[in-house]
Design an enzyme around this catalytic site. Structure first.
Site, PDB file in Angstrom:
ATOM      1  CB  SER A 119     -17.618  -4.414 -14.319  1.00  0.00           C
ATOM      2  OG  SER A 119     -16.801  -4.918 -13.539  1.00  0.00           O
ATOM      3  CG  HIS A 125     -24.044  -5.889   5.173  1.00  0.00           C
ATOM      4  ND1 HIS A 125     -24.185  -6.846   4.326  1.00  0.00           N
ATOM      5  CD2 HIS A 125     -22.582  -5.836   5.368  1.00  0.00           C
ATOM      6  CE1 HIS A 125     -22.951  -7.631   4.168  1.00  0.00           C
ATOM      7  NE2 HIS A 125     -22.188  -6.971   5.113  1.00  0.00           N
ATOM      8  CG  HIS A 153     -17.011  -5.868  -7.504  1.00  0.00           C
ATOM      9  ND1 HIS A 153     -17.656  -7.117  -7.219  1.00  0.00           N
ATOM     10  CD2 HIS A 153     -16.595  -5.977  -8.908  1.00  0.00           C
ATOM     11  CE1 HIS A 153     -18.322  -7.644  -8.254  1.00  0.00           C
ATOM     12  NE2 HIS A 153     -17.400  -7.086  -9.502  1.00  0.00           N
ATOM     13  CG  HIS A 178      -6.009 -20.017  -1.902  1.00  0.00           C
ATOM     14  ND1 HIS A 178      -7.098 -19.502  -2.220  1.00  0.00           N
ATOM     15  CD2 HIS A 178      -4.867 -19.126  -1.601  1.00  0.00           C
ATOM     16  CE1 HIS A 178      -6.844 -18.206  -2.703  1.00  0.00           C
ATOM     17  NE2 HIS A 178      -5.671 -17.998  -2.574  1.00  0.00           N
TER      18      HIS A 178
END
Length: 305
Positions: free
Chosen positions: A96, A149, A110, A179
């Site tokens: 990770s 991309h 990430h 949210h």
């Protein structure tokens, strides 16, 4: 089980070499080195190598983690869509990566690739691969978005024309803040539960995703790391990092899996940025670069058209 033992060794060897190559490339860009913290799980069931670079010239905080853990029972984060695996023992390994650059013009990135085996004490264990990479800019640059991309597309293309669109959509759907009504970043790739290609092709695909991360990110970091910036731009970066934290602590399945499985908290939360800010109703001015980030970049979009 002989096949599983062979798979375990091959995947673990690839993941540790991937960790090494990413750390070297990013250290070369930053001029600093990652500090390694080798650890063992408190109950003896696995461990890992956490590597962190803090306070660098380019990378304000970055983590590149390898972990290999075992457990008696899969946590809820791994079984909520696979109820047949409830109660199964498991083995999980992965790398990770989260990189938070110092310069607001350089995006956070990430990447994660992982391998799971459930029911390792049975004659028919269930295995799958998962992972992907995504990018979170603070200022929008179409050159960076298209390159990112294109690399995601290139990682998928050898495995069939349908995979890129499928895993791009999954990434767009996953890395969102419902949210807030926002995307976390500009997306990339996200895949999970991959085993339908068979072990060899599934493993090859996972390696392609892992290997394309540096191809995608390193040129962007090099291009943006020395751009001049103002305190107001730095303040905007810290504000947007708050959205990153919100996603990781509320929605991220990897964070939840790690905490629910009794993982090492320091390694799990290495993804958190070193400095972050929240401000009440901090809406950018109309027509500003900050407003353009929200309207033109943090939206679901096909960047390759």
């Amino acid at each position: 089980m002989s096949d599983v033992n062979d798979w375990r060794e091959r995947v673990s060897s690839y993941l540790t070499s991937l960790q090494d190559s990413i750390c070297k490339a990013l250290s070369d860009i930053d001029g600093s080195t990652f500090v390694e913290d080798a650890w063992q799980h408190t109950n003896g069931s696995g461990g890992g190598r956490t590597r962190v670079l803090s306070g660098g010239a380019v990378i304000e905080k970055g983590g590149v983690n390898f972990s290999h853990v075992l457990g008696d029972q899969l946590p809820a984060a791994a079984t909520n869509k696979r109820p047949e695996l409830v109660g199964k023992n498991f083995e999980a390994m992965g790398v990770s990566v989260v990189i938070h650059p110092r310069n607001p013009h350089a995006p956070t990135s990430h990447m994660n690739v992982r391998f799971f085996i459930a029911g390792t004490d049975t004659d028919n264990p269930v295995w799958w691969f998962g992972g992907g990479f995504d990018m979170t800019p603070y200022y929008g640059y179409s050159q960076d978005a298209v390159h990112w991309h294109q690399c995601a597309y290139d990682a998928c293309q050898p495995f069939g024309n349908e995979l890129h669109s499928k895993y791009k959509k999954w990434c767009d759907d996953y890395f969102s803040l419902p949210h807030r009504g926002e995307q976390r970043g500009i997306g990339g790739l996200f895949f999970d539960d991959l085993n339908e290609l068979g072990f060899e092709q599934s493993f090859d695909f996972m390696q392609s995703v892992g290997n394309h991360y540096l191809i995608a990110y390193a040129p962007i970091l090099e291009r943006r790391k020395d751009a001049p910036f103002t305190q107001a731009q730095r303040d905007w970066q810290l504000l947007r990092r708050g959205r990153y934290v919100e996603f990781n602590l509320v929605f991220d399945r990897g964070t939840l899996f790690g905490l629910q499985s009794g993982g090492r908290t320091e390694s799990i939360l290495m993804s958190m940025p070193p400095l972050v800010a929240w401000q009440y109703q901090a809406d950018p001015d109309n027509g500003s670069p900050e407003a353009q980030l929200l309207s033109d970049y943090l939206v679901v979009k096909d960047w390759l058209k």
